[in-house]
Design an enzyme around this catalytic site. Structure first.
Site, PDB file in Angstrom:
ATOM      1  N   LYS A 184       0.828  -1.215   0.000  1.00 48.05           N
ATOM      2  CA  LYS A 184       0.000   0.000   0.000  1.00 48.05           C
ATOM      3  C   LYS A 184       0.866   1.272   0.000  1.00 48.05           C
ATOM      4  CE  LYS A 184      -4.036  -2.146   2.222  1.00 48.05           C
ATOM      5  NZ  LYS A 184      -5.010  -2.026   3.341  1.00 48.05           N
TER       6      LYS A 184
ATOM      7  N   TYR B  92     -12.654  -2.004  -3.180  1.00 52.11           N
ATOM      8  CA  TYR B  92     -13.140  -2.060  -1.798  1.00 52.11           C
ATOM      9  C   TYR B  92     -14.662  -1.919  -1.727  1.00 52.11           C
ATOM     10  CZ  TYR B  92      -8.454  -2.037   0.316  1.00 52.11           C
ATOM     11  OH  TYR B  92      -7.177  -2.373   0.730  1.00 52.11           O
TER      12      TYR B  92
ATOM     13  N   ASN C  48      -1.881   0.481   6.767  1.00 54.38           N
ATOM     14  CA  ASN C  48      -1.292  -0.730   7.343  1.00 54.38           C
ATOM     15  C   ASN C  48      -0.287  -1.452   6.438  1.00 54.38           C
ATOM     16  OD1 ASN C  48      -3.006  -1.961   5.520  1.00 54.38           O
ATOM     17  ND2 ASN C  48      -4.575  -2.419   7.042  1.00 54.38           N
TER      18      ASN C  48
ATOM     19  N   HIS D  30      -2.063  -5.476   1.745  1.00 57.22           N
ATOM     20  CA  HIS D  30      -3.344  -6.164   1.566  1.00 57.22           C
ATOM     21  C   HIS D  30      -3.060  -7.572   1.077  1.00 57.22           C
ATOM     22  CE1 HIS D  30      -7.379  -7.115  -0.037  1.00 57.22           C
ATOM     23  NE2 HIS D  30      -6.698  -7.698  -1.004  1.00 57.22           N
TER      24      HIS D  30
ATOM     25  N   GLU E  59     -10.326  -9.886  -7.120  1.00 58.04           N
ATOM     26  CA  GLU E  59      -9.340  -8.803  -6.993  1.00 58.04           C
ATOM     27  C   GLU E  59      -8.297  -8.862  -8.115  1.00 58.04           C
ATOM     28  OE1 GLU E  59      -7.919  -9.453  -3.017  1.00 58.04           O
ATOM     29  OE2 GLU E  59      -9.778  -8.707  -2.105  1.00 58.04           O
TER      30      GLU E  59
HETATM   31  P1  ADP Z   1      -8.103  -6.502   5.780  1.00 60.02           P
HETATM   32  O1  ADP Z   1      -7.283  -5.516   4.953  1.00 60.02           O
HETATM   33  O2  ADP Z   1      -7.302  -7.058   6.923  1.00 60.02           O
HETATM   34  O3  ADP Z   1      -8.777  -7.567   4.947  1.00 60.02           O
HETATM   35  P2  ADP Z   1     -10.690  -5.187   5.931  1.00 60.02           P
HETATM   36  O4  ADP Z   1     -11.050  -5.906   4.677  1.00 60.02           O
HETATM   37  O5  ADP Z   1     -11.641  -5.272   7.066  1.00 60.02           O
HETATM   38  O6  ADP Z   1      -9.263  -5.650   6.481  1.00 60.02           O
HETATM   39  O7  ADP Z   1     -10.491  -3.629   5.631  1.00 60.02           O
HETATM   40  C1  ADP Z   1      -9.900  -3.187   4.429  1.00 60.02           C
HETATM   41  C2  ADP Z   1      -8.949  -2.042   4.747  1.00 60.02           C
HETATM   42  O8  ADP Z   1      -9.720  -0.916   5.242  1.00 60.02           O
HETATM   43  C3  ADP Z   1      -7.948  -2.314   5.858  1.00 60.02           C
HETATM   44  O9  ADP Z   1      -6.791  -2.991   5.417  1.00 60.02           O
HETATM   45  C4  ADP Z   1      -7.633  -0.920   6.368  1.00 60.02           C
HETATM   46  O10 ADP Z   1      -6.723  -0.255   5.483  1.00 60.02           O
HETATM   47  C5  ADP Z   1      -9.011  -0.235   6.275  1.00 60.02           C
HETATM   48  N1  ADP Z   1      -9.791  -0.379   7.519  1.00 60.02           N
HETATM   49  C6  ADP Z   1     -10.521  -1.439   7.914  1.00 60.02           C
HETATM   50  N2  ADP Z   1     -11.141  -1.253   9.083  1.00 60.02           N
HETATM   51  C7  ADP Z   1     -10.815   0.000   9.469  1.00 60.02           C
HETATM   52  C8  ADP Z   1     -11.143   0.807  10.602  1.00 60.02           C
HETATM   53  N3  ADP Z   1     -11.938   0.352  11.586  1.00 60.02           N
HETATM   54  N4  ADP Z   1     -10.617   2.047  10.684  1.00 60.02           N
HETATM   55  C9  ADP Z   1      -9.821   2.513   9.705  1.00 60.02           C
HETATM   56  N5  ADP Z   1      -9.481   1.815   8.586  1.00 60.02           N
HETATM   57  C10 ADP Z   1      -9.950   0.564   8.465  1.00 60.02           C
HETATM   58 MG    MG Z   2     -10.317  -7.480   3.562  1.00 57.59          MG
END
Ligand code: ADP
Ligand code: MG
Length: 134
Positions: free
Chosen positions: A10, A50, A113, A116, A127
């Site tokens: 990212k 997303y 973070n 992905h 995806e």
């Molecule tokens: P993952 O990336 O672990 O699959 P999710 O699919 O739930 O997690 O979320 C997609 C992305 O959205 C996350 O990687 C993060 O960048 C962002 N995100 C998810 N939940 C939150 C939150 N509660 N607050 C801020 N950003 C979030």
């Molecule tokens: Mg996810």
């Protein structure tokens, strides 16, 4: 089972110069790079990628972040790729990230973070089509 998973480095990790270190971690874990590209998300692509998160309170921040700089996408292949890669990236929540995971090393918060990885074979297929085309 040999699987393919869609992986993103990212914008925060690209901007901070961690592309090489992250790809080294992936290769050290036995992942083969099937496809790779550097690009920048625009709002439309972020909404498609997303889609499941549109309408959630964090979505505007997520979209702004993903469009803030370049992303590196990799299509990766390995035995049990989906599960192994989800473990390697680490948890969404900073307190739960195991030491040595990609998000523990290169994450700058919950949204920013660093990485992905697809959460299922169905997500990986969708995806991969979104990022690399059919
Ligand atoms: P993952 O990336 O672990 O699959 P999710 O699919 O739930 O997690 O979320 C997609 C992305 O959205 C996350 O990687 C993060 O960048 C962002 N995100 C998810 N939940 C939150 C939150 N509660 N607050 C801020 N950003 C979030
Ligand atoms: Mg996810």
């Amino acid at each position: 089972m040999i699987e393919q998973s869609l992986f993103l480095i990212k914008p925060n990790a690209v901007m901070r110069g961690h592309v090489g270190q992250i790809i080294t971690m992936l290769e050290d874990q036995g992942f083969a790079i099937v496809k790779m590209k550097l690009f920048r998300f625009d709002e439309e692509l972020a909404r498609i990628f997303y889609a499941e998160h549109i309408g959630k309170e964090f979505y505007p921040r997520l979209q702004r972040f993903m469009c803030s700089g370049n992303t590196v996408a990799l299509l990766l292949e390995r035995e049990n790729a989906i599960k192994v890669l989800r473990e390697l990236i680490g948890d969404l929540s900073p307190e739960k990230r195991k030491p040595g995971t990609i998000r523990a090393l290169y994450g700058d918060g919950v949204t920013e973070n660093g990485a992905h990885a697809s959460d299922s074979l169905e997500s990986a297929k969708r995806e991969t089509e979104v990022i690399f085309g059919a």
